[in-house]
Design a protein around this motif. Structure first.
Motif, PDB file in Angstrom:
ATOM      1  N   PRO A 176       0.838  -1.201   0.000  1.00 25.15           N
ATOM      2  CA  PRO A 176       0.000   0.000   0.000  1.00 25.15           C
ATOM      3  C   PRO A 176       0.874   1.253   0.000  1.00 25.15           C
ATOM      4  O   PRO A 176       2.075   1.205   0.306  1.00 25.15           O
ATOM      5  CB  PRO A 176      -0.782  -0.125   1.313  1.00 25.15           C
ATOM      6  CG  PRO A 176       0.123  -0.899   2.205  1.00 25.15           C
ATOM      7  CD  PRO A 176       0.905  -1.837   1.322  1.00 25.15           C
ATOM      8  N   TYR A 208      -3.070   0.827  -3.520  1.00 26.84           N
ATOM      9  CA  TYR A 208      -2.536  -0.508  -3.305  1.00 26.84           C
ATOM     10  C   TYR A 208      -2.011  -1.039  -4.628  1.00 26.84           C
ATOM     11  O   TYR A 208      -2.749  -1.109  -5.617  1.00 26.84           O
ATOM     12  CB  TYR A 208      -3.626  -1.436  -2.764  1.00 26.84           C
ATOM     13  CG  TYR A 208      -3.166  -2.856  -2.550  1.00 26.84           C
ATOM     14  CD1 TYR A 208      -2.253  -3.160  -1.547  1.00 26.84           C
ATOM     15  CD2 TYR A 208      -3.646  -3.891  -3.354  1.00 26.84           C
ATOM     16  CE1 TYR A 208      -1.823  -4.460  -1.340  1.00 26.84           C
ATOM     17  CE2 TYR A 208      -3.227  -5.200  -3.153  1.00 26.84           C
ATOM     18  CZ  TYR A 208      -2.314  -5.483  -2.150  1.00 26.84           C
ATOM     19  OH  TYR A 208      -1.888  -6.771  -1.952  1.00 26.84           O
ATOM     20  N   GLN A 209      -0.706  -1.375  -4.640  1.00 27.71           N
ATOM     21  CA  GLN A 209      -0.083  -1.961  -5.829  1.00 27.71           C
ATOM     22  C   GLN A 209      -0.382  -3.460  -5.811  1.00 27.71           C
ATOM     23  O   GLN A 209       0.338  -4.265  -5.220  1.00 27.71           O
ATOM     24  CB  GLN A 209       1.422  -1.716  -5.809  1.00 27.71           C
ATOM     25  CG  GLN A 209       2.154  -2.217  -7.045  1.00 27.71           C
ATOM     26  CD  GLN A 209       2.013  -1.270  -8.221  1.00 27.71           C
ATOM     27  OE1 GLN A 209       2.203  -0.074  -8.086  1.00 27.71           O
ATOM     28  NE2 GLN A 209       1.672  -1.813  -9.376  1.00 27.71           N
ATOM     29  N   ALA A 210      -1.504  -3.848  -6.432  1.00 30.62           N
ATOM     30  CA  ALA A 210      -1.953  -5.233  -6.361  1.00 30.62           C
ATOM     31  C   ALA A 210      -0.994  -6.181  -7.066  1.00 30.62           C
ATOM     32  O   ALA A 210      -0.771  -7.308  -6.607  1.00 30.62           O
ATOM     33  CB  ALA A 210      -3.353  -5.353  -6.955  1.00 30.62           C
ATOM     34  N   THR A 215      -3.014  -1.442 -10.242  1.00 29.56           N
ATOM     35  CA  THR A 215      -3.013  -0.594  -9.049  1.00 29.56           C
ATOM     36  C   THR A 215      -4.419  -0.062  -8.837  1.00 29.56           C
ATOM     37  O   THR A 215      -5.095   0.325  -9.794  1.00 29.56           O
ATOM     38  CB  THR A 215      -2.045   0.595  -9.210  1.00 29.56           C
ATOM     39  OG1 THR A 215      -0.728   0.108  -9.451  1.00 29.56           O
ATOM     40  CG2 THR A 215      -2.035   1.468  -7.970  1.00 29.56           C
ATOM     41  N   GLU A 217      -6.719   2.737  -6.344  1.00 28.20           N
ATOM     42  CA  GLU A 217      -6.484   3.934  -5.536  1.00 28.20           C
ATOM     43  C   GLU A 217      -7.802   4.644  -5.251  1.00 28.20           C
ATOM     44  O   GLU A 217      -8.717   4.644  -6.084  1.00 28.20           O
ATOM     45  CB  GLU A 217      -5.530   4.882  -6.279  1.00 28.20           C
ATOM     46  CG  GLU A 217      -5.093   6.088  -5.470  1.00 28.20           C
ATOM     47  CD  GLU A 217      -4.051   6.925  -6.208  1.00 28.20           C
ATOM     48  OE1 GLU A 217      -2.986   6.373  -6.576  1.00 28.20           O
ATOM     49  OE2 GLU A 217      -4.320   8.110  -6.451  1.00 28.20           O
TER      50      GLU A 217
END
Length: 267
Positions: A176, A208-210, A215, A217
């Motif tokens: 995150p 959150y960079q999944a 991503t 947001e």
């Protein structure tokens, strides 16, 4: 040092923006009217890296007034990117936007707009706080309500965006982050008279960079807009939800994990 200076100035802007929301401090100057609205913006941003130098960017936004009940604006955008270095990207593109009447001082009807734009993005991702400067020049053709012809105008924009990873020094999949940005819009040219100051967008959120590709947001956008009359100032309190998709098609190159350049705060 420069990054810390930018972060301090943006933090000060965020604090001033929050203070500006207090009713006792949000009084418009004499002869001007404040129009407070609550909006919902849904944003998609896509970036495809085609080669070492070239890429394509796409964007779509659905903007709703009255916190989602009524239409505000729809926007689509496409651009060709040229990657000079990993921290410098030049772009040129086209956008189409349609605006709808909303708020206590609505326009007389729908207003379509065709737009060309040129853009320079400078990034610094070496420090703990990732910094992005975006400079954009726009050529706009707007057909105002009750007009049969389009009106041409120019607009310049500058955005400063800061991103702070929460679980490490660099943003990686599964991590995150916090994000803050501010963007100033200035109109110029023969057809810009009452509203040289067009708008300002102050934004703060969490993302959150999944994965390397995806991503998500969400955050709060405080949009201050001066209508074309120069008299009405919109204070648009906006919930923004964004999805960012990054794909790298270069042979043998892993997909990058850049500081997500969400365009929601960006139109």
């Amino acid at each position: 040092m420069f990054t810390r200076f930018c972060a301090a100035n943006l933090l000060a802007g965020l604090l001033l923006g929050c203070v500006g929301l207090h009713p006792a401090l949000a009084q418009a100057p004499e002869g001007r009217v404040a129009d407070n609205n609550r909006h919902l913006w849904l944003v998609y941003n896509g970036s495809v890296r085609l080669s070492e130098r070239w890429g394509v960017a796409t964007e779509a936004q659905v903007r709703r007034a009255s916190f989602g009940r009524n239409p505000q604006q729809n926007l689509v955008r496409a651009a060709l990117d040229y990657h000079v270095t990993k921290n410098l990207v030049l772009s040129a593109g086209y956008a189409y936007q349609k605006s709808f009447p909303y708020g206590n001082f609505p326009a007389a009807g729908r207003s379509p707009e065709n737009r060309l734009y040129q853009q320079v993005v400078l990034r610094d991702t070496d420090g703990r706080v990732q910094t992005q400067h975006r400079y954009r020049l726009e050529q706009r053709w707007i057909r105002r309500p009750n007009d049969s012809d389009y009106t041409y105008s120019n607009r310049a924009r500058y955005q400063l965006r800061l991103l702070l990873p929460l679980l490490g020094r660099r943003l990686e999949p599964g991590m995150p982050y916090l994000v803050a940005s501010d963007e100033l819009f200035i109109g110029f040219g023969n057809n810009v008279r009452n509203n040289i100051f067009d708008q300002n967008r102050l934004y703060g959120g969490v993302g959150y960079q999944a994965s390397k590709l995806l991503t998500i947001e969400g955050g709060y956008l405080n949009q201050l807009v001066q209508q074309s009359s120069g008299r009405v100032f919109e204070h648009n309190h906006t919930l923004q939800l964004s999805v960012v998709f990054n794909l790298d098609l270069r042979p043998g190159t892993p997909a990058p994990v850049p500081a997500p350049a969400v365009g929601g705060a960006s139109e």
